[in-house]
Design a protein around this motif. Sequence first.
Motif, PDB file in Angstrom:
ATOM      1  N   PHE A  15       0.537  -1.112  -0.168  1.00  0.00           N
ATOM      2  CA  PHE A  15       0.463   0.163   0.139  1.00  0.00           C
ATOM      3  C   PHE A  15       0.705   1.317   0.399  1.00  0.00           C
ATOM      4  O   PHE A  15       0.459   2.158  -0.390  1.00  0.00           O
ATOM      5  CB  PHE A  15      -1.202   0.013   1.513  1.00  0.00           C
ATOM      6  CG  PHE A  15      -1.818  -0.776   0.645  1.00  0.00           C
ATOM      7  CD1 PHE A  15      -2.792  -0.720   0.339  1.00  0.00           C
ATOM      8  CD2 PHE A  15      -1.543  -2.263   2.000  1.00  0.00           C
ATOM      9  CE1 PHE A  15      -3.993  -1.846   0.117  1.00  0.00           C
ATOM     10  CE2 PHE A  15      -2.310  -3.117   1.858  1.00  0.00           C
ATOM     11  CZ  PHE A  15      -3.679  -2.760   1.150  1.00  0.00           C
ATOM     12  N   LEU A  16       1.822   1.659   1.051  1.00  0.00           N
ATOM     13  CA  LEU A  16       2.279   3.070   1.612  1.00  0.00           C
ATOM     14  C   LEU A  16       3.314   3.624   0.514  1.00  0.00           C
ATOM     15  O   LEU A  16       3.549   4.464  -0.220  1.00  0.00           O
ATOM     16  CB  LEU A  16       2.294   2.799   2.531  1.00  0.00           C
ATOM     17  CG  LEU A  16       1.294   2.800   3.647  1.00  0.00           C
ATOM     18  CD1 LEU A  16       2.203   2.877   5.111  1.00  0.00           C
ATOM     19  CD2 LEU A  16      -0.202   3.730   3.942  1.00  0.00           C
ATOM     20  N   VAL A  17       4.617   2.082   0.763  1.00  0.00           N
ATOM     21  CA  VAL A  17       5.412   2.354  -0.270  1.00  0.00           C
ATOM     22  C   VAL A  17       5.101   2.418  -1.831  1.00  0.00           C
ATOM     23  O   VAL A  17       6.019   3.914  -2.508  1.00  0.00           O
ATOM     24  CB  VAL A  17       6.757   1.718  -0.143  1.00  0.00           C
ATOM     25  CG1 VAL A  17       8.092   2.092  -1.004  1.00  0.00           C
ATOM     26  CG2 VAL A  17       7.284   1.600   1.465  1.00  0.00           C
ATOM     27  N   PRO A  18       4.415   2.032  -3.081  1.00  0.00           N
ATOM     28  CA  PRO A  18       4.496   2.141  -4.238  1.00  0.00           C
ATOM     29  C   PRO A  18       3.917   3.936  -4.407  1.00  0.00           C
ATOM     30  O   PRO A  18       4.155   4.212  -5.483  1.00  0.00           O
ATOM     31  CB  PRO A  18       3.592   1.207  -4.311  1.00  0.00           C
ATOM     32  CG  PRO A  18       3.966   0.277  -3.163  1.00  0.00           C
ATOM     33  CD  PRO A  18       4.020   1.055  -2.062  1.00  0.00           C
ATOM     34  N   ASN A  19       3.448   4.085  -3.995  1.00  0.00           N
ATOM     35  CA  ASN A  19       2.288   6.006  -3.457  1.00  0.00           C
ATOM     36  C   ASN A  19       3.217   6.552  -2.962  1.00  0.00           C
ATOM     37  O   ASN A  19       2.501   7.694  -2.938  1.00  0.00           O
ATOM     38  CB  ASN A  19       1.289   5.023  -3.233  1.00  0.00           C
ATOM     39  CG  ASN A  19      -0.178   4.155  -3.726  1.00  0.00           C
ATOM     40  OD1 ASN A  19      -0.381   4.726  -5.053  1.00  0.00           O
ATOM     41  ND2 ASN A  19      -0.026   2.811  -3.017  1.00  0.00           N
ATOM     42  N   LYS A  20       4.443   6.160  -2.348  1.00  0.00           N
ATOM     43  CA  LYS A  20       5.544   7.454  -2.243  1.00  0.00           C
ATOM     44  C   LYS A  20       4.272   7.818  -0.487  1.00  0.00           C
ATOM     45  O   LYS A  20       4.575   9.134  -0.184  1.00  0.00           O
ATOM     46  CB  LYS A  20       5.778   8.512  -2.552  1.00  0.00           C
ATOM     47  CG  LYS A  20       6.331   7.701  -4.022  1.00  0.00           C
ATOM     48  CD  LYS A  20       7.262   9.235  -5.326  1.00  0.00           C
ATOM     49  CE  LYS A  20       7.615   8.459  -5.775  1.00  0.00           C
ATOM     50  NZ  LYS A  20       7.829   9.057  -6.653  1.00  0.00           N
ATOM     51  N   VAL A  21       4.443   6.625  -0.469  1.00  0.00           N
ATOM     52  CA  VAL A  21       2.826   7.682   1.716  1.00  0.00           C
ATOM     53  C   VAL A  21       4.028   6.783   2.613  1.00  0.00           C
ATOM     54  O   VAL A  21       4.397   5.365   2.775  1.00  0.00           O
ATOM     55  CB  VAL A  21       2.025   6.836   1.788  1.00  0.00           C
ATOM     56  CG1 VAL A  21       1.136   6.833   2.555  1.00  0.00           C
ATOM     57  CG2 VAL A  21       0.795   7.377   0.048  1.00  0.00           C
ATOM     58  N   ILE A  22       4.897   7.389   3.466  1.00  0.00           N
ATOM     59  CA  ILE A  22       5.683   6.582   4.821  1.00  0.00           C
ATOM     60  C   ILE A  22       5.417   6.134   5.137  1.00  0.00           C
ATOM     61  O   ILE A  22       4.677   6.776   5.762  1.00  0.00           O
ATOM     62  CB  ILE A  22       6.927   7.431   4.317  1.00  0.00           C
ATOM     63  CG1 ILE A  22       6.701   9.128   4.542  1.00  0.00           C
ATOM     64  CG2 ILE A  22       7.481   8.641   2.620  1.00  0.00           C
ATOM     65  CD1 ILE A  22       8.422   9.182   5.746  1.00  0.00           C
ATOM     66  N   ASP A  23       6.122   5.739   5.961  1.00  0.00           N
ATOM     67  CA  ASP A  23       6.244   5.567   7.787  1.00  0.00           C
ATOM     68  C   ASP A  23       6.639   6.050   8.191  1.00  0.00           C
ATOM     69  O   ASP A  23       7.344   7.238   7.637  1.00  0.00           O
ATOM     70  CB  ASP A  23       6.825   3.770   7.640  1.00  0.00           C
ATOM     71  CG  ASP A  23       5.702   3.250   9.077  1.00  0.00           C
ATOM     72  OD1 ASP A  23       5.641   3.672   9.663  1.00  0.00           O
ATOM     73  OD2 ASP A  23       6.120   2.180   9.062  1.00  0.00           O
ATOM     74  N   GLY A  24       6.504   6.142   9.813  1.00  0.00           N
ATOM     75  CA  GLY A  24       7.587   6.727  10.792  1.00  0.00           C
ATOM     76  C   GLY A  24       8.595   6.856  11.512  1.00  0.00           C
ATOM     77  O   GLY A  24       8.312   5.013  10.618  1.00  0.00           O
ATOM     78  N   GLY A  25       9.025   7.428  12.069  1.00  0.00           N
ATOM     79  CA  GLY A  25      10.156   6.627  13.053  1.00  0.00           C
ATOM     80  C   GLY A  25      11.160   6.107  11.988  1.00  0.00           C
ATOM     81  O   GLY A  25      11.325   6.635  11.166  1.00  0.00           O
ATOM     82  N   ILE A  26      11.728   4.877  12.816  1.00  0.00           N
ATOM     83  CA  ILE A  26      13.008   4.812  12.411  1.00  0.00           C
ATOM     84  C   ILE A  26      12.511   3.672  11.084  1.00  0.00           C
ATOM     85  O   ILE A  26      13.187   3.985   9.270  1.00  0.00           O
ATOM     86  CB  ILE A  26      13.691   3.462  12.649  1.00  0.00           C
ATOM     87  CG1 ILE A  26      14.291   3.916  14.209  1.00  0.00           C
ATOM     88  CG2 ILE A  26      14.472   2.864  12.012  1.00  0.00           C
ATOM     89  CD1 ILE A  26      15.299   5.542  13.868  1.00  0.00           C
ATOM     90  N   VAL A  27      11.318   3.329   9.846  1.00  0.00           N
ATOM     91  CA  VAL A  27      11.089   2.713   9.594  1.00  0.00           C
ATOM     92  C   VAL A  27      11.265   3.956   8.167  1.00  0.00           C
ATOM     93  O   VAL A  27      11.474   3.740   7.107  1.00  0.00           O
ATOM     94  CB  VAL A  27       9.383   1.899   9.176  1.00  0.00           C
ATOM     95  CG1 VAL A  27       9.084   1.320   8.169  1.00  0.00           C
ATOM     96  CG2 VAL A  27       9.788   1.497  10.551  1.00  0.00           C
TER      97      VAL A  27
END
Length: 269
Positions: A15-27
């Motif tokens: 879901f997130l990374v391919p749409n350039k919607v990132i996670d928070g924190g160290i991730v």
Amino acid sequence: MFLGATFVAVGLEIFLVPNKVIDGGIVGVSIILSHLSGINLGIFLFLLNLPFFFLGYKQIGKTFAVSSLYGVTILSIGTFLLHPVPVLTDDPLLASVFGGIVLGIGVGLVIRYGGALDGTEALAILLNKKLPLSVGETVMFFNLFILGSAGFVFGWEQAMYSLIAYFIAFKMIDITIEGFDETKSVWIISEKDHELGDAILHRLGRGVTYLHGEGAYTGDAKKVVFCIVTRLEEAKLKTIVDDIDPGAFLAIGDIHDVKGGRFKKRNIH
């Protein structure tokens, strides 16, 4: 913990990374570094988290550190294996919503069973003992700074989508840790106190305590019926009170946690 780490990997790579919607924190930091360097995300996830799990080993305990290391290993392998899988949606809003849900559930599962998948989660668990903030709120606080930095890399529109994803994720973290079965404290003031107490005891299966009170205006002695129920039992409790004494004073409040005593549901027939 395996299931939780797998959920997070799915949330990131599907879901997130391919749409350039990132996670928070160290991730989130790992996603940015992976994007800039072209190195696999899992490598950064594993290496950048090691210092925080060493801190967790010193401050929280060996079991926490080993469990977290296990979870991050599964997460790193999961992102590597899922990287070639096609994305489910190209809509960044849908990706933010569903990615946030899946990721929040995964993180919450891992924390609930004694570990963490991110160094900021380890810090959040430590700070949770000293600050009046939930684990999810503390994680979100750290994420605001990281998501702001991501705006310079992926663009501010993607950073705003990321905020949506992590608002959903941090709520799902708390729901997963605490459960949907929230507890409620109940105070009832009524002339039919014993009748109400017996009905709650036998019809709802919950223990009851009678508290002695005094009306400030009249000076009359009163009994207060006190009990704790789950959110799902709240409607039935109100029905019981309305059936026995529609004019009773009823106050219901949220409780963060319940421990000890006899808060265990009795069998009802």
